[in-house]
Structure formats: structure tokens, C-alpha cells
Write an enzyme that holds these catalytic residues in place. Structure first.
Site, PDB file in Angstrom:
ATOM      1  N   ASP A 156       0.888  -1.167   0.000  1.00  0.00           N
ATOM      2  CA  ASP A 156       0.000   0.000   0.000  1.00  0.00           C
ATOM      3  C   ASP A 156       0.919   1.207   0.000  1.00  0.00           C
ATOM      4  OD1 ASP A 156      -1.581   2.181   0.683  1.00  0.00           O
ATOM      5  OD2 ASP A 156      -2.740   1.094   2.201  1.00  0.00           O
ATOM      6  N   TYR A 159       0.342   0.680  15.035  1.00  0.00           N
ATOM      7  CA  TYR A 159      -0.568   0.426  13.923  1.00  0.00           C
ATOM      8  C   TYR A 159      -0.218   1.306  12.730  1.00  0.00           C
ATOM      9  CZ  TYR A 159      -4.729   0.034  11.068  1.00  0.00           C
ATOM     10  OH  TYR A 159      -5.579  -0.180  10.009  1.00  0.00           O
ATOM     11  N   LYS A 162      -3.348  -2.433   7.942  1.00  0.00           N
ATOM     12  CA  LYS A 162      -3.321  -3.889   8.013  1.00  0.00           C
ATOM     13  C   LYS A 162      -2.371  -4.436   6.948  1.00  0.00           C
ATOM     14  CE  LYS A 162      -5.570  -6.072  11.291  1.00  0.00           C
ATOM     15  NZ  LYS A 162      -5.000  -5.833  12.617  1.00  0.00           N
TER      16      LYS A 162
END
Ligand code: 13P
Ligand code: 13P
Ligand code: MG
Ligand code: MG
Ligand code: MG
Ligand code: MG
EC number: 3.1.3.11
Length: 368
Positions: A11, A229, A232
Site C-alpha cells: 500500500d 498500527y 493492516k
């Protein structure tokens, strides 16, 4: 001939939040991979996406963990970040590029990698799967169904080549070690591990009678690399099919049940894994629901014929309808577990900051 298939993804930014990659990302990737094909570095390629993850499928003869192939992918991700994501201020520009520089292997730097090297058979059907808004443990359930469950895969009972079963390599992502377990004789041990999807992840599967490689998956957990974080992992998977391996339809059968996976909104929720066509490979509702695309190829002398868009089929409409129903049901739990993930997983999100603020307001009470 010996061929290596590498599926490397990242990503590097997306349009309108975490919805979908920019067409210019794919354009740039195709141009670069075409150049690499012309110089002979790779044999063939296919560029696609699922949601906000750019997928580089490559065939070559450099073997697994080739610095040249990994660098080719890394350089494309960096260039696409600079020339597309940053120019249009796309969301999360360079999101999965967790290192400043490349150092020989893309593993551990953020992007996901699934690779396998094998001798090309007389006919070589290869299936690739890519998921968005979930973690690598999402494949555990599918791989168990495909390679260990005769209620899914008829060939485990019928086909002598498969009847002896398969060997699974399970990686413990927290401890950084791996164990090989045999199915069917060790399935209870296997399940004891892979049911813990956030920690134990299947990386490879081999056919037991001759060690022929059957499947390879990415196991990157971004939060473990970054310590916080950062989105994902959005894993990928390569599966070889037919002739002594599960038939294409047996592999796809595992996707007919939209089982629950971790990910979805802010990587913090449980939701159904919905199989979709390339056309629907974008994440919308509550940044999801988590989606998977499946592409089928015939390999011929290292070249990729295809793809067939495997979930672009009314046979999966019912699965999608069930997934939507489950999505509704789960969403109605709002911020409550088990829709929201448990404290162990939430540790890597921004929730601890919120909880820290409340800490000083607690007063002692008797609880036992
Ligand atoms: P065909 O005989 O049509 O090739 O089918 C074989 C098979 O594996 C079906 O699952
Ligand atoms: P991605 O990993 O797909 O970028 O998802 C991030 C997120 O937080 C979605 O809500
Ligand atoms: Mg994103
Ligand atoms: Mg993603
Ligand atoms: Mg991601
Ligand atoms: Mg046939």
C-alpha cells in the site's frame, strides 16, 4: 524448466482514504515491469490491485528471495510513491514502506511477499489471491480447508497423489520461529496453532509424497515491524492447482464460506472475508468489508496466460450476500467485542492513548 513466481505487494497510497489504488500507480508499475521483461530480468508480469494494495505478480528464474527481483519491486513502490502518491497527495503515501532504504531483501521492510520456485509441469494452473483490510492469518482457514479437509477437497480422498496429505509450515510471528506439521496425522496440533490467527500463520504447503510445493503465502505483520498500527497487512497467496494437487474448483470452494477475519475499519474489527471480482476490488463500507480477489493463470515456459477473474461469477453471489448479512450483524455491535478486536490486538492501535488518559481517574474498589 524451473520457474519462480513472486507476488509482491504494498500500500503506497490510495484515493479518497483507504479505498483503492490510483490507476497511475498501475500504469507506472506496468511500464517498469515491461522494461524488466525486455531486459530479461523477469519472464512475465501482471499488475493488479485489491483495494489500496498494489500487486506485482512476476515470473522469473532468479529463485526465491532474489535481491534483484525484490529491488525491482521496492524501486517501483518508491517511484510510484514519489511520482503519483505524493503529487496527488494520496492518502497514506508510501504507507507500507517502513524502511528508508533497500538492503537486499524486501522482507521485513513492509511490503508483503509470497514466492515459490518449482519445475513447470506439463500443464501448470496457478491461482493467486490478494486480500485487503485483513491480516495474513486470514489464509489459515482457507489453506486448512483446501489442503486438509476432505469435506472441501474431494481429491484428498479420491486422488492417490493427494491421499497421503500435505505438510504445512507454520510461522510463529511473535517468537520468529516455524514448525512443519503433517496433515492428516497432525491436524489437531495444526489446528491448535493456526486457530490463533494473529500469531501462527501458514507460510508454505507441500505435497507429502514428493515435497512438491503447493502454496505460498505472505506473513508480514506490519504492526510487529513498526511497533504500532500502520494499517493492516493485506496478505497475498499463490496456489498451484490440478494434476495431483487440489483442482481449481477445490481451491475456490474454500472461498465460498465468508469466514470471519481481523482487520476492516482501522484494522481493529472482525468481519467477513468477501470474495469479489477485480471490478469490485475496492473497500467502501466501514472501509471494507475485507475483500479477496482471485486470479487464475496457465503458466507456459514461465509466461502467464490469463488471468481469469475467478470470483467474477454468480456462483459467488450467494457468498457475497451472506457476507453482507454478516457485515450488518457484526456492525450492529458497534464498539463492542467481538466486533471490535480484543485488547491484545488493540495494543498496536491508538486506543492505549485514550485509555492512558483515564488511568488517573480510577479509584480503588473491592472486587473480591
Ligand atoms: P476434467 O476431466 O474435465 O479435466 O476434470 C477433472 C477435474 O479435476 C475436475 O475437478
Ligand atoms: P489499509 O491497511 O488497507 O491501509 O487499511 C488501513 C485502515 O485503517 C482502514 O480503515
Ligand atoms: Mg491504506
Ligand atoms: Mg490495504
Ligand atoms: Mg494495509
Ligand atoms: Mg478438462
Amino acid at each position: 524448466m524451473k520457474v519462480t513466481i513472486s507476488l509482491i505487494k504494498a500500500d503506497i497510497g490510495s484515493i479518497a482514504g483507504h479505498v483503492v489504488v490510483h490507476p497511475k500507480h498501475e500504469e507506472l508499475a506496468r511500464k517498469k515491469l515491461q522494461e524488466a521483461k525486455e531486459t530479461g530480468l523477469i519472464l512475465d508480469y501482471y499488475v493488479f490491485h485489491v483495494g489500496d494494495d498494489l500487486q506485482l505478480l512476476m515470473t522469473h528464474q532468479k529463485g526465491e528471495d532474489s535481491p534483484e527481483i525484490h529491488k525491482l519491486a521496492w524501486d517501483i513502490f518508491v517511484e510510484a510513491t514519489e511520482k503519483v502518491s505524493k503529487v496527488y497527495k494520496l492518502y497514506g503515501a508510501g504507507q507500507d514502506l517502513l524502511s528508508e532504504s533497500f538492503s537486499g531483501n524486501i522482507r521485513g521492510l513492509g511490503p508483503g511477499v509470497a514466492e515459490m520456485e518449482f519445475e513447470e509441469r506439463r500443464s501448470e494452473p496457478v491461482l493467486v489471491f490478494a486480500a485487503d483490510k485483513t491480516e495474513p492469518g486470514a489464509w489459515n482457514f482457507k489453506l486448512y480447508k483446501i489442503f486438509a479437509d476432505p469435506f472441501n477437497t474431494a481429491g484428498l480422498v479420491i486422488d492417490p497423489a493427494m491421499h497421503e496429505g500435505f505438510v504445512f509450515e507454520v510461522v510463529d510471528l511473535l517468537e520468529g520461529h516455524a514448525v512443519k506439521l503433517k496433515a492428516p496425522e497432525e491436524v489437531y496440533d495444526l489446528l491448535a496453532l493456526i486457530g490463533t490467527t494473529g500469531r501462527y500463520v501458514i507460510r508454505k504447503v507441500w505435497r507429502k509424497i514428493d515435497n512438491e510445493v503447493a502454496a505460498a503465502a505472505s506473513v508480514t505483520r506490519l504492526s510487529l515491524i513498526a511497533g504500532r498500527y500502520v494499517g493492516k497487512d493485506d496478505p497475498v497467496l499463490i496456489v498451484r492447482a490440478q494434476h495431483g494437487l487440489p483442482a481449481t474448483g477445490e481451491v475456490l470452494e474454500a472461498f465460498a464460506f465468508p469466514h470471519l477475519v481481523s482487520g476492516w475499519m482501522r484494522g481493529s474489527h472482525t468481519g467477513p472475508l468477501m470474495p469479489v471480482s477485480l471490478r469490485d476490488a475496492k473497500c467502501t463500507r466501514f472501509d471494507g468489508p475485507p475483500r479477496v480477489v482471485g486470479l487464475g493463470f496457465q503458466l507456459h515456459n514461465g509466461l502467464l496466460e490469463g488471468p481469469v477473474d475467478l470470483f467474477d461469477d454468480p456462483a459467488f453471489d450467494h457468498t457475497r450476500r451472506i457476507a453482507e448479512e454478516i457485515a450488518d450483524y457484526m456492525r450492529r455491535h458497534g464498539p463492542f467485542m467481538p466486533h471490535r478486536l480484543g485488547p491484545e490486538e488493540m495494543e498496536y492501535t491508538t486506543l492505549p492513548q485514550v485509555l492512558a488518559k483515564l488511568k488517573e481517574r480510577f479509584v480503588k474498589v473491592a472486587v473480591k
